[in-house]
Design a protein around this motif. Structure first.
Motif, PDB file in Angstrom:
ATOM      1  N   VAL A  50     -22.078  59.012 -18.819  1.00  0.00           N
ATOM      2  CA  VAL A  50     -20.960  57.939 -18.939  1.00  0.00           C
ATOM      3  C   VAL A  50     -20.796  57.460 -20.112  1.00  0.00           C
ATOM      4  O   VAL A  50     -21.471  56.657 -20.716  1.00  0.00           O
ATOM      5  CB  VAL A  50     -21.169  56.901 -17.699  1.00  0.00           C
ATOM      6  CG1 VAL A  50     -20.008  56.145 -17.753  1.00  0.00           C
ATOM      7  CG2 VAL A  50     -21.547  57.435 -16.431  1.00  0.00           C
ATOM      8  N   VAL A  51     -19.425  57.679 -20.601  1.00  0.00           N
ATOM      9  CA  VAL A  51     -19.061  57.240 -21.989  1.00  0.00           C
ATOM     10  C   VAL A  51     -18.009  56.102 -22.083  1.00  0.00           C
ATOM     11  O   VAL A  51     -17.132  56.179 -21.350  1.00  0.00           O
ATOM     12  CB  VAL A  51     -18.337  58.291 -23.010  1.00  0.00           C
ATOM     13  CG1 VAL A  51     -18.215  57.875 -24.241  1.00  0.00           C
ATOM     14  CG2 VAL A  51     -19.408  59.667 -22.972  1.00  0.00           C
ATOM     15  N   VAL A 162     -19.722  72.660 -27.907  1.00  0.00           N
ATOM     16  CA  VAL A 162     -20.769  72.597 -28.880  1.00  0.00           C
ATOM     17  C   VAL A 162     -20.470  71.388 -29.612  1.00  0.00           C
ATOM     18  O   VAL A 162     -21.464  70.352 -29.964  1.00  0.00           O
ATOM     19  CB  VAL A 162     -20.519  73.751 -29.903  1.00  0.00           C
ATOM     20  CG1 VAL A 162     -21.497  73.599 -31.206  1.00  0.00           C
ATOM     21  CG2 VAL A 162     -21.088  74.684 -29.315  1.00  0.00           C
ATOM     22  N   LYS A 163     -19.400  70.897 -30.012  1.00  0.00           N
ATOM     23  CA  LYS A 163     -19.138  69.676 -30.706  1.00  0.00           C
ATOM     24  C   LYS A 163     -19.227  68.411 -29.520  1.00  0.00           C
ATOM     25  O   LYS A 163     -19.881  67.439 -30.177  1.00  0.00           O
ATOM     26  CB  LYS A 163     -17.655  69.616 -31.036  1.00  0.00           C
ATOM     27  CG  LYS A 163     -17.203  70.446 -32.419  1.00  0.00           C
ATOM     28  CD  LYS A 163     -17.952  70.139 -33.633  1.00  0.00           C
ATOM     29  CE  LYS A 163     -17.569  70.746 -34.617  1.00  0.00           C
ATOM     30  NZ  LYS A 163     -18.488  70.541 -35.941  1.00  0.00           N
ATOM     31  N   TYR A 164     -19.050  68.395 -28.166  1.00  0.00           N
ATOM     32  CA  TYR A 164     -19.232  67.464 -27.593  1.00  0.00           C
ATOM     33  C   TYR A 164     -20.890  67.169 -27.341  1.00  0.00           C
ATOM     34  O   TYR A 164     -21.334  66.116 -27.526  1.00  0.00           O
ATOM     35  CB  TYR A 164     -18.891  67.935 -26.050  1.00  0.00           C
ATOM     36  CG  TYR A 164     -17.675  67.168 -25.734  1.00  0.00           C
ATOM     37  CD1 TYR A 164     -17.576  66.098 -24.719  1.00  0.00           C
ATOM     38  CD2 TYR A 164     -16.494  67.516 -26.274  1.00  0.00           C
ATOM     39  CE1 TYR A 164     -16.244  65.589 -24.307  1.00  0.00           C
ATOM     40  CE2 TYR A 164     -15.298  66.984 -25.952  1.00  0.00           C
ATOM     41  CZ  TYR A 164     -15.195  66.050 -25.006  1.00  0.00           C
ATOM     42  OH  TYR A 164     -13.935  65.701 -24.862  1.00  0.00           O
ATOM     43  N   LEU A 168     -22.325  63.459 -28.839  1.00  0.00           N
ATOM     44  CA  LEU A 168     -23.119  62.773 -27.786  1.00  0.00           C
ATOM     45  C   LEU A 168     -24.525  62.831 -27.641  1.00  0.00           C
ATOM     46  O   LEU A 168     -25.191  62.107 -27.002  1.00  0.00           O
ATOM     47  CB  LEU A 168     -22.564  63.103 -26.402  1.00  0.00           C
ATOM     48  CG  LEU A 168     -21.049  62.832 -26.055  1.00  0.00           C
ATOM     49  CD1 LEU A 168     -20.534  63.397 -24.907  1.00  0.00           C
ATOM     50  CD2 LEU A 168     -20.414  61.577 -26.322  1.00  0.00           C
ATOM     51  N   GLY A 169     -25.110  63.555 -28.800  1.00  0.00           N
ATOM     52  CA  GLY A 169     -26.451  63.893 -28.553  1.00  0.00           C
ATOM     53  C   GLY A 169     -27.094  64.481 -27.705  1.00  0.00           C
ATOM     54  O   GLY A 169     -28.385  64.160 -27.267  1.00  0.00           O
ATOM     55  N   ASN A 176     -26.408  70.579 -22.100  1.00  0.00           N
ATOM     56  CA  ASN A 176     -25.050  71.129 -22.433  1.00  0.00           C
ATOM     57  C   ASN A 176     -24.069  70.905 -21.476  1.00  0.00           C
ATOM     58  O   ASN A 176     -24.404  70.744 -20.438  1.00  0.00           O
ATOM     59  CB  ASN A 176     -25.382  72.765 -22.151  1.00  0.00           C
ATOM     60  CG  ASN A 176     -26.011  73.510 -23.102  1.00  0.00           C
ATOM     61  OD1 ASN A 176     -26.134  73.046 -24.278  1.00  0.00           O
ATOM     62  ND2 ASN A 176     -26.553  74.689 -22.849  1.00  0.00           N
ATOM     63  N   SER A 177     -22.933  70.165 -22.194  1.00  0.00           N
ATOM     64  CA  SER A 177     -21.685  69.782 -21.514  1.00  0.00           C
ATOM     65  C   SER A 177     -20.967  70.850 -20.895  1.00  0.00           C
ATOM     66  O   SER A 177     -21.044  71.997 -21.583  1.00  0.00           O
ATOM     67  CB  SER A 177     -20.825  68.954 -22.425  1.00  0.00           C
ATOM     68  OG  SER A 177     -20.578  69.614 -23.380  1.00  0.00           O
ATOM     69  N   VAL A 178     -20.487  70.617 -19.719  1.00  0.00           N
ATOM     70  CA  VAL A 178     -19.598  71.949 -18.790  1.00  0.00           C
ATOM     71  C   VAL A 178     -18.542  71.475 -18.623  1.00  0.00           C
ATOM     72  O   VAL A 178     -17.299  72.124 -18.499  1.00  0.00           O
ATOM     73  CB  VAL A 178     -20.476  72.543 -17.960  1.00  0.00           C
ATOM     74  CG1 VAL A 178     -21.813  73.183 -18.627  1.00  0.00           C
ATOM     75  CG2 VAL A 178     -20.900  71.436 -16.933  1.00  0.00           C
ATOM     76  N   LEU A 179     -18.095  70.132 -18.289  1.00  0.00           N
ATOM     77  CA  LEU A 179     -16.887  69.682 -17.620  1.00  0.00           C
ATOM     78  C   LEU A 179     -16.808  68.420 -18.169  1.00  0.00           C
ATOM     79  O   LEU A 179     -17.647  67.343 -18.405  1.00  0.00           O
ATOM     80  CB  LEU A 179     -16.606  69.618 -16.371  1.00  0.00           C
ATOM     81  CG  LEU A 179     -16.723  71.092 -15.456  1.00  0.00           C
ATOM     82  CD1 LEU A 179     -17.177  70.921 -13.932  1.00  0.00           C
ATOM     83  CD2 LEU A 179     -15.512  71.901 -15.718  1.00  0.00           C
ATOM     84  N   VAL A 180     -15.479  67.727 -18.356  1.00  0.00           N
ATOM     85  CA  VAL A 180     -14.872  66.404 -18.575  1.00  0.00           C
ATOM     86  C   VAL A 180     -14.227  65.827 -17.552  1.00  0.00           C
ATOM     87  O   VAL A 180     -13.180  66.548 -17.246  1.00  0.00           O
ATOM     88  CB  VAL A 180     -14.304  66.485 -20.066  1.00  0.00           C
ATOM     89  CG1 VAL A 180     -14.035  65.094 -20.282  1.00  0.00           C
ATOM     90  CG2 VAL A 180     -15.347  67.317 -21.020  1.00  0.00           C
TER      91      VAL A 180
END
Length: 210
Positions: A50-51, A162-164, A168-169, A176-180
């Motif tokens: 949660v950002v 990759v950038k996310y 976001l560390g 690994n981020s997959v969806l936003v």
């Protein structure tokens, strides 16, 4: 409003009101809805970040095909999966089952051993694909709950994972981020706000067998 009316109300928001923010209660509802999402075997191989940091959100816009919803939204929900699924994840799940339900080992162990072996013998790309599928289930559940709570959202696949992960560390968390999913409240001047929903007739997409 009932569930169907709420789903009619929902749409993929193109512009959020930057001056409106979700309450702590609303965010907690989304957190709990995420945690209660059904997953295969109940293993929950997906996490949600949660950002609520406008500086971070602004940095992410350039890596989201310049979709401004990322920074306009009250909060940005990022669904992630582990870089690698291990037997420890399965072991911890079955420990939780035993702690909560007090299920005897003789009942749990055969299923636990099956899952440990199944995961150990599956190629990494198959497990990654399977975990991503669980993330999509969570995304759908979040969007439905958000609609029922009159929270706007906009599901996104168009971003640079990759950038996310870097910004976001997430690499440090082995994720690994997959969806936003940006969430918040639609802007009054969002051109999509009052457009009719475009869907095929229900009988065209539902096949009934009797």
């Amino acid at each position: 409003m009932n569930s169907i009316e709420n789903l009619q109300w929902r749409y993929a928001v193109k512009k959020f009101d930057e001056h409106k923010f979700l309450s702590e209660e609303q965010i907690n509802i989304l957190k709990e809805a995420f945690n209660l999402t059904a997953t295969s075997y109940g293993l929950q191989p997906v996490k949600m970040v949660v950002v609520k940091n406008k500086d971070l959100q602004q940095q992410l816009v350039a890596h989201s095909w310049n979709q401004l919803q990322v920074v306009q939204a009250s909060h940005l929900l990022v669904l992630c999966i582990p870089k690698e699924l291990t037997s420890e994840h399965v072991e911890s799940y079955f420990k939780l089952v035993k702690d909560i339900r007090n299920t005897p080992d003789e009942i749990l162990n055969p299923f636990k051993e099956f899952l440990v072996n199944d995961i150990a013998n599956k190629p990494k790309e198959i497990l990654t694909s399977w975990m991503k599928n669980q993330a999509y289930i969570a995304l759908g559940n979040l969007m439905t709950v958000a609609a029922n709570e009159k929270i706007d959202s906009c599901p996104m696949e168009g971003f640079n994972p990759v950038k996310y992960d870097e910004i976001l560390g997430l690499n440090k968390l082995n994720l690994n981020s997959v969806l936003v999913l940006p969430v918040g409240f639609r802007a009054e001047d969002d051109y999509m706000k009052d457009l009719k929903k475009v869907r095929r007739k229900t009988e065209e997409v539902v096949i009934e067998l009797s």
